[in-house]
Scaffold this motif. Sequence first.
Motif, mmCIF file in Angstrom:
data_model
loop_
_atom_site.group_PDB
_atom_site.id
_atom_site.type_symbol
_atom_site.label_atom_id
_atom_site.label_comp_id
_atom_site.label_asym_id
_atom_site.label_seq_id
_atom_site.Cartn_x
_atom_site.Cartn_y
_atom_site.Cartn_z
ATOM 1 N N ILE A 151 11.397 16.977 -40.032
ATOM 2 C CA ILE A 151 10.782 17.124 -38.704
ATOM 3 C C ILE A 151 10.458 18.601 -38.434
ATOM 4 O O ILE A 151 9.490 18.914 -37.735
ATOM 5 C CB ILE A 151 11.668 16.490 -37.594
ATOM 6 C CG1 ILE A 151 10.975 16.558 -36.227
ATOM 7 C CG2 ILE A 151 13.025 17.083 -37.534
ATOM 8 C CD1 ILE A 151 11.743 15.869 -35.116
ATOM 9 N N ALA A 200 23.118 8.497 -46.149
ATOM 10 C CA ALA A 200 22.486 8.271 -47.452
ATOM 11 C C ALA A 200 23.198 9.147 -48.481
ATOM 12 O O ALA A 200 24.104 8.688 -49.174
ATOM 13 C CB ALA A 200 20.993 8.551 -47.376
ATOM 14 N N GLY A 201 22.828 10.438 -48.548
ATOM 15 C CA GLY A 201 23.351 11.295 -49.604
ATOM 16 C C GLY A 201 24.651 12.019 -49.287
ATOM 17 O O GLY A 201 25.450 12.277 -50.180
HETATM 18 P P1 NAD Z 1 17.858 14.277 -40.838
HETATM 19 O O1 NAD Z 1 17.070 14.415 -42.076
HETATM 20 O O2 NAD Z 1 18.696 15.414 -40.392
HETATM 21 O O3 NAD Z 1 18.813 12.993 -40.975
HETATM 22 C C1 NAD Z 1 18.316 11.773 -41.402
HETATM 23 C C2 NAD Z 1 19.400 10.700 -41.496
HETATM 24 O O4 NAD Z 1 18.806 9.537 -42.114
HETATM 25 C C3 NAD Z 1 20.600 11.091 -42.389
HETATM 26 O O5 NAD Z 1 21.761 10.457 -41.889
HETATM 27 C C4 NAD Z 1 20.233 10.482 -43.740
HETATM 28 O O6 NAD Z 1 21.359 10.181 -44.532
HETATM 29 C C5 NAD Z 1 19.531 9.205 -43.312
HETATM 30 N N1 NAD Z 1 18.552 8.712 -44.279
HETATM 31 C C6 NAD Z 1 17.612 9.453 -44.927
HETATM 32 N N2 NAD Z 1 16.858 8.653 -45.710
HETATM 33 C C7 NAD Z 1 17.333 7.393 -45.550
HETATM 34 C C8 NAD Z 1 16.971 6.120 -46.079
HETATM 35 N N3 NAD Z 1 15.970 5.983 -46.946
HETATM 36 N N4 NAD Z 1 17.662 5.032 -45.680
HETATM 37 C C9 NAD Z 1 18.685 5.148 -44.810
HETATM 38 N N5 NAD Z 1 19.079 6.318 -44.277
HETATM 39 C C10 NAD Z 1 18.425 7.423 -44.637
HETATM 40 O O7 NAD Z 1 16.848 13.843 -39.703
HETATM 41 P P2 NAD Z 1 16.897 14.170 -38.130
HETATM 42 O O8 NAD Z 1 16.267 15.481 -37.885
HETATM 43 O O9 NAD Z 1 18.244 13.869 -37.583
HETATM 44 O O10 NAD Z 1 15.850 13.087 -37.573
HETATM 45 C C11 NAD Z 1 16.173 11.709 -37.486
HETATM 46 C C12 NAD Z 1 15.064 10.999 -36.728
HETATM 47 O O11 NAD Z 1 15.051 11.483 -35.398
HETATM 48 C C13 NAD Z 1 13.656 11.274 -37.281
HETATM 49 O O12 NAD Z 1 12.873 10.149 -37.103
HETATM 50 C C14 NAD Z 1 13.159 12.425 -36.413
HETATM 51 O O13 NAD Z 1 11.754 12.460 -36.331
HETATM 52 C C15 NAD Z 1 13.773 12.047 -35.080
HETATM 53 N N6 NAD Z 1 13.977 13.186 -34.180
HETATM 54 C C16 NAD Z 1 14.756 14.228 -34.567
HETATM 55 C C17 NAD Z 1 14.954 15.312 -33.718
HETATM 56 C C18 NAD Z 1 15.873 16.440 -34.103
HETATM 57 O O14 NAD Z 1 16.121 17.302 -33.273
HETATM 58 N N7 NAD Z 1 16.388 16.509 -35.303
HETATM 59 C C19 NAD Z 1 14.320 15.329 -32.456
HETATM 60 C C20 NAD Z 1 13.530 14.243 -32.090
HETATM 61 C C21 NAD Z 1 13.361 13.174 -32.957
#
Ligand code: NAD
Length: 386
Positions: A206, A37-38
């Motif tokens: 998260i 995204a950003g």
């Molecule tokens: P993050 O915020 O680090 O990354 C999010 C990603 O989604 C980025 O690539 C961003 O560009 C993209 N994004 C954000 N808004 C968007 C939109 N409106 N449309 C399209 N893309 C968009 O998040 P994360 O911590 O990597 O978590 C991702 C998912 O995995 C979440 O659902 C989270 O609950 C789940 N999760 C994360 C972890 C972890 O360790 N980080 C563990 C278990 C589950």
Amino acid sequence: MKRRVSILGATGSIGQNTIDLIARDPDAYDVVALTGAGNIEQLAADAKNLRADIAVTADESRLDELRHALRGSDVVAAAGQNALIEAACRPADWVMSAIVGAAGLAPGLRALEQGVTLALANKESLVCAGHLILKTAKACDARILPVDSEHSAVFQALVGEDMDAVERVIITASGGAFRDWPLERLADATLEQASSHPNWDMGQRITIDSASMFNKAMELIETREYFGVRPDQIEVLVHPESMIHAMVGFRDGALMAHVGPPDMRHAIGYALHWPERQSLPVERLDLARIATLSFRAPDEVRWPALRLAREVMERGGLAGAVFNAAKETALDGFIAGQIGFLRMGEIVEDVLNTMDPSHIDAAMTLDNVAHADQMARQAARRVIEQ
Ligand code: NAD
Ligand code: MG
């Protein structure tokens, strides 16, 4: 033959951990699509490095920037919601669903429709539309592999087991940033304090959800949807060290625990190589050095999100979509400094209690989920602005 892989949400915490694993063995993968995204710079750098076919930013206004960053390479640049969906639909063998929030639902669903193996990190998909996701996977001969650490742990503990023999599923929770804070201090918790996790390095949203236990609340719903167990069979156990990720209890009294370091590359790697196990660059635990693991029961006064998740499971229908949208909006309000930490739980409860039942009782289609989501966001915004 190379495996065709796409990563939705490639620039985030899960996305970057996935890229870390893939980049270690570039000859094994043919990278189809990376989306973000950003963070255009990161997206372009990874797309060039991994020789992706296409890089997509969800933010339409950043297309020129992405094109500029990709110049001199063969990677196609695209932007916007339609481009994101198109990328998710490109032929691939394995797709990582790691967009944060309800925005990850439609791209993951569309990937499933192509019959891929979907590594599902985006927990909101199962919370908002579990039945639809599982039904689509079945109809399209696609497979979903859980990437949340707890659900990957349960999945691994169930290998070779009969679901009829399962008595209970225990998911652990670190307790997040405020586990040991006196209750009366929680109302004044700052964004900075809520954004630092004692054990896991994750995205900001998260991480805050871990401090409020909304993350574990979502995982309760995720457990029920993915494994088909009854809500009363699922327990949350506070385990500050985050070494045991989940346990499955069987009718003979045995508990199978999954133990490992708090590193998401384990769950991602398991889903990437399943059904095989391949060597992963994660720490090997030295339990003699760790010496002690501790556990305690969760306090539902401190963490009302857990009680709300049980109410959502009881209510069924689209209550999960309403719950998640209200939570996302309340979280936006907390991040923007509009509301205090404890208001998040109150807002979600308020929205759940006042939502027009027709939105919750509507059939689970993508359109109805999106509509319930919008209604809940509007309702939550009204409460925030009161
Ligand atoms: P993050 O915020 O680090 O990354 C999010 C990603 O989604 C980025 O690539 C961003 O560009 C993209 N994004 C954000 N808004 C968007 C939109 N409106 N449309 C399209 N893309 C968009 O998040 P994360 O911590 O990597 O978590 C991702 C998912 O995995 C979440 O659902 C989270 O609950 C789940 N999760 C994360 C972890 C972890 O360790 N980080 C563990 C278990 C589950
Ligand atoms: Mg988790």
